[in-house]
Motif scaffolding. Structure first.
Motif, mmCIF file in Angstrom:
data_model
loop_
_atom_site.group_PDB
_atom_site.id
_atom_site.type_symbol
_atom_site.label_atom_id
_atom_site.label_comp_id
_atom_site.label_asym_id
_atom_site.label_seq_id
_atom_site.Cartn_x
_atom_site.Cartn_y
_atom_site.Cartn_z
ATOM 1 N N UNK A 251 0.834 -1.212 0.000
ATOM 2 C CA UNK A 251 0.000 0.000 0.000
ATOM 3 C C UNK A 251 0.864 1.256 0.000
ATOM 4 N N UNK A 252 1.965 1.216 0.745
ATOM 5 C CA UNK A 252 2.863 2.372 0.806
ATOM 6 C C UNK A 252 3.516 2.635 -0.547
ATOM 7 N N UNK A 253 3.628 1.607 -1.398
ATOM 8 C CA UNK A 253 4.225 1.762 -2.726
ATOM 9 C C UNK A 253 3.173 1.992 -3.805
ATOM 10 N N UNK A 254 1.899 2.171 -3.412
ATOM 11 C CA UNK A 254 0.838 2.371 -4.400
ATOM 12 C C UNK A 254 0.426 1.097 -5.080
ATOM 13 N N UNK A 255 0.684 -0.042 -4.446
ATOM 14 C CA UNK A 255 0.292 -1.344 -4.982
ATOM 15 C C UNK A 255 -0.687 -1.997 -4.016
ATOM 16 N N UNK A 256 -1.054 -3.244 -4.291
ATOM 17 C CA UNK A 256 -2.031 -3.895 -3.414
ATOM 18 C C UNK A 256 -1.812 -5.401 -3.415
ATOM 19 N N UNK A 257 -2.392 -6.047 -2.375
ATOM 20 C CA UNK A 257 -2.306 -7.498 -2.222
ATOM 21 C C UNK A 257 -3.690 -8.019 -1.882
ATOM 22 N N UNK A 258 -4.097 -9.084 -2.554
ATOM 23 C CA UNK A 258 -5.404 -9.701 -2.287
ATOM 24 C C UNK A 258 -5.223 -11.199 -2.126
ATOM 25 N N UNK A 259 -6.018 -11.810 -1.253
ATOM 26 C CA UNK A 259 -5.981 -13.246 -1.006
ATOM 27 C C UNK A 259 -7.379 -13.811 -1.176
ATOM 28 N N UNK A 260 -7.459 -14.994 -1.770
ATOM 29 C CA UNK A 260 -8.751 -15.645 -1.889
ATOM 30 C C UNK A 260 -8.574 -17.161 -1.861
ATOM 31 N N UNK B 245 -0.734 -9.980 -6.382
ATOM 32 C CA UNK B 245 -0.090 -8.688 -6.220
ATOM 33 C C UNK B 245 -0.430 -7.833 -7.432
ATOM 34 N N UNK B 246 -0.828 -6.594 -7.216
ATOM 35 C CA UNK B 246 -1.087 -5.653 -8.304
ATOM 36 C C UNK B 246 -0.058 -4.544 -8.216
ATOM 37 N N UNK B 247 0.839 -4.491 -9.238
ATOM 38 C CA UNK B 247 1.979 -3.551 -9.237
ATOM 39 C C UNK B 247 1.889 -2.639 -10.446
ATOM 40 N N UNK B 248 2.317 -1.370 -10.321
ATOM 41 C CA UNK B 248 2.304 -0.449 -11.480
ATOM 42 C C UNK B 248 3.216 -0.977 -12.577
ATOM 43 N N UNK B 249 2.715 -0.973 -13.809
ATOM 44 C CA UNK B 249 3.503 -1.470 -14.938
ATOM 45 C C UNK B 249 4.250 -0.331 -15.611
ATOM 46 N N UNK B 250 5.347 -0.688 -16.273
ATOM 47 C CA UNK B 250 6.078 0.278 -17.095
ATOM 48 C C UNK B 250 5.395 0.349 -18.445
ATOM 49 N N UNK B 251 5.341 1.530 -19.053
ATOM 50 C CA UNK B 251 4.662 1.713 -20.334
ATOM 51 C C UNK B 251 5.168 0.710 -21.358
ATOM 52 N N UNK B 252 4.268 0.261 -22.221
ATOM 53 C CA UNK B 252 4.602 -0.788 -23.189
ATOM 54 C C UNK B 252 5.731 -0.379 -24.115
ATOM 55 N N UNK B 253 5.831 0.921 -24.420
ATOM 56 C CA UNK B 253 6.893 1.370 -25.328
ATOM 57 C C UNK B 253 8.270 1.216 -24.714
#
Length: 624
Positions: free
Chosen positions: A586-595, A607-615
């Motif tokens: 959360x501190x890095x602007x990402x998230x974690x979910x468990x199911x 884990x949901x992490x910011x991606x680098x632009x495709x270019x």
């Protein structure tokens, strides 16, 4: 049936609780309006409909009375005309003398037309017709054929009996397929003296035109004999009035339709009243709805929206002042008071959080170091336990025998092959030990990096960088590949997926999740277990899913797994790992979910992490 009803009620109650206040208000007002509309309709139907039905029946009875009066009036009229000819000296003398001049002068078609009757006859009591005439008074023509039939009628036993039984009579009879009003009277002198030896009979055709003109409505006169009846339909009443002889026996009927104007007027009145009531009720309910929405709903909606903004940005700003002294205004003032207290409490907590943050950060680092060092023991143990398949004494014996000149060529070849295989096995075991020790070295380096950077990252904004998340996963794969029992299948997609986050912290988080997956598989007793990693691109993020076939957990426990101190493990656990992982992401602007689908059905961490632009760094959807 009862269970199904209870289930339906429970579902309906759940739907009701999920509705917003505005929707509940709409439903309540619609239900109230519907009930009010039904009640108004029932009241109108119970009060107005019987009154209109009573008026309709009264009008119907009046029309029937008019028809009966017409029938009786016709008989009375024809009887009166007949009496004028019966009590007359000329008629009395004619009966006595049979003077034909009387017939020529008075028994003519013109006389019938002037009187409005169709027939007249003079008949003796012994059944002899002295004279009979029958005419069409509309066409003013004498009808000879009907005269013969009329003579037979007036000399019938029925007419003779009526003529002899009373000074005068009037009745209806069926004549040649039509209804005749027949009247007769005994003949006397004008002063009433003289012995009656004959009687005079007059008749008038009673048909559709006569009845329709008299009652001012279309009427059908027929020879069908029936009693009085009134049959309703949607648009009219079908009324049948019997035409009876003097003794009351029906010989025919009057049939006519009476429009249900009163009924339609009543129905229209009720409908118009219902429509007007519905409009008034709808207007009243609309006013109530608008007032409630303005006084309550909008103000509650504003409070709710303000609370959502506080939840999104964390700012403890107060609500605008509400000057109303009602319950909603009191709620707003209480909310503002609570915001003030929370703001003061936050300031105190911020002062306390520095020491707590240092303690938790250190505990998290030690937890991650422990997770990093856990595979080292297994790696070293496995490396030390690896032994060559060729025994030393066998190798020494083979070398001694090979160096002897007594060994045969075939035996020498076998010994040389054995020694070559032994050397290859030793080299293979040495390479495996080297790879295992290199893995242990990398794991120890990771642990040292965690300790080295602990003081740098505590209480500072977390630095981010671009790195390949697949490499971070591979760096921690030892937790799965070197499980204590060595029976975990690990699947990792090929290629790279570049994200922007803190590489070292993401590596620690992945290590935590892989360690948890291995321990979950161990608790489930799976041989072999399986861990699969899938990576996909969703909008501007990269999703990393780590799935295992371990013990899983109850889906209802998912929200609590990130609480500090909570754990699903039966053995002793600090409950710190997932709590630290979630907070760090959360501190890095990402998230974690468990199911998980339930106990024994494995679990998936995403884990949901910011991606680098495709270019800059393409990321491809792929799954293990």
């Amino acid at each position: 049936m009862k269970n199904a009803f209870n289930t339906f009620v429970a579902q309906l109650s759940a739907q009701w609780h999920r509705l917003k206040i505005t929707s509940k208000l709409n439903v309540a007002l619609i239900a109230l309006g519907s009930i009010g509309f039904v009640l108004v309709g029932l009241v109108l139907s119970a009060t107005m409909r019987p009154a209109f039905e009573r008026l309709e029946r009264e009008a119907l009875q009046q029309q029937v009375a008019r028809a009966e009066t017409l029938l009786q009036g016709t008989l009375t009229n024809i009887e009166s005309i007949t009496l004028d000819y019966a009590v007359w000296d000329d008629s009395y003398n004619y009966v006595q003398t049979r003077d034909r001049a009387f017939e020529v002068e008075t028994a003519t078609v013109l006389a019938l037309v002037n009187l409005g009757v169709n027939a007249r006859a003079y008949v003796t009591f012994d059944g002899v017709a002295l004279h009979a005439i029958y005419a069409d008074i509309e066409a003013e023509q004498e009808l000879a054929q009907r005269e013969a039939l009329f003579e037979r009628l007036v000399t019938s036993e029925q007419i003779l009996e009526l003529a002899q039984s009373a000074p005068s009579f009037a009745t209806y009879v069926v004549f040649d397929g039509r209804i005749l009003a027949v009247a007769g009277a005994q003949i006397h002198h004008s002063d009433g003296s003289g012995e009656a030896t004959a009687f005079v009979v007059s008749a008038v055709e009673f048909g559709d035109a006569t009845a329709s003109e008299a009652l001012q409505t279309p009427i059908v006169v027929s020879t069908e004999a029936s009693g009085l009846s009134m049959l309703p339909s949607r648009d009219a009443w079908r009324v049948i009035v019997p035409i009876a002889r003097a003794n009351g026996t029906p010989v025919g009927q009057l049939a006519f339709d009476m429009p249900r104007d009163v009924y339609k007027l009543g129905a229209d009145t009720i409908l118009n009243t219902l429509v007007l009531s519905a409009l008034v009720l709808a207007a009243a309910l609309l006013c109530v709805f608008l007032m409630v929405r303005a006084i309550v709903v909008r103000r509650l909606t504003a409070i709710d929206a303000h609370m959502h903004r506080i939840g999104e940005d964390g700012g403890l700003s107060p609500l605008p002042d509400d000057a109303n002294a009602d319950e909603v205004g009191s709620l707003a003032r209480s909310f503002n008071a609570m915001m003030g207290e929370l703001k003061a409490l936050r300031e105190r907590l911020e002062i306390q959080s520095f020491e707590l943050g240092k303690s938790e950060s250190a505990a998290g680092a030690l937890h991650n170091v422990k997770n990093s060092l856990t595979p080292v023991s297994a790696i070293i143990s496995k490396a030390l336990s690896q032994q060559s398949n060729a025994k030393v004494e066998d190798v020494e014996r083979a070398i001694a025998e090979l160096s002897s000149s007594e060994a045969e060529p075939t035996r020498r070849e076998r010994l040389a092959a054995f020694l070559s295989a032994a050397v290859q096995d030793v080299q293979k075991q040495a390479a495996a030990r080297r790879d295992a020790l290199l893995t242990a070295k990398e794991t120890l380096s990771e642990a040292l990096a965690i300790l080295r950077t602990q003081s740098e990252t505590a209480h500072k904004q977390i630095p981010v960088e671009s790195f390949d998340v697949v490499e971070a996963i591979e760096a921690n794969a030892a937790a799965a590949r070197f499980a204590p029992w060595g029976e975990v299948e690990f699947e990792l997609p090929a290629g790279g997926s570049v994200v922007r986050a803190n590489r070292l912290l993401c590596s620690q988080i992945v290590g935590n999740l892989l360690t948890n997956a291995v321990e979950s598989i161990a608790r489930a007793g799976k041989r072999p277990g399986r861990i699969a990693v899938t990576i996909s691109r969703v909008d501007d993020n990269v999703r990393v899913s780590i799935s295992d076939d371990g013990s899983g957990f109850e889906p209802s426990q998912a929200p609590r797994l990130f609480e500090r101190g909570f754990s699903t493990k039966q053995e002793h656990s600090s409950g710190l790992g997932l709590h630290w992982c979630a907070n760090t992401l959360n501190a890095m602007g990402s998230s974690l979910a468990l199911k998980s689908e339930g106990p024994g059905k494995g679990a998936t961490a995403t884990l949901t992490l910011p991606a680098i632009a495709a270019a800059n760094a393409p990321v491809h959807d792929r799954a293990a």
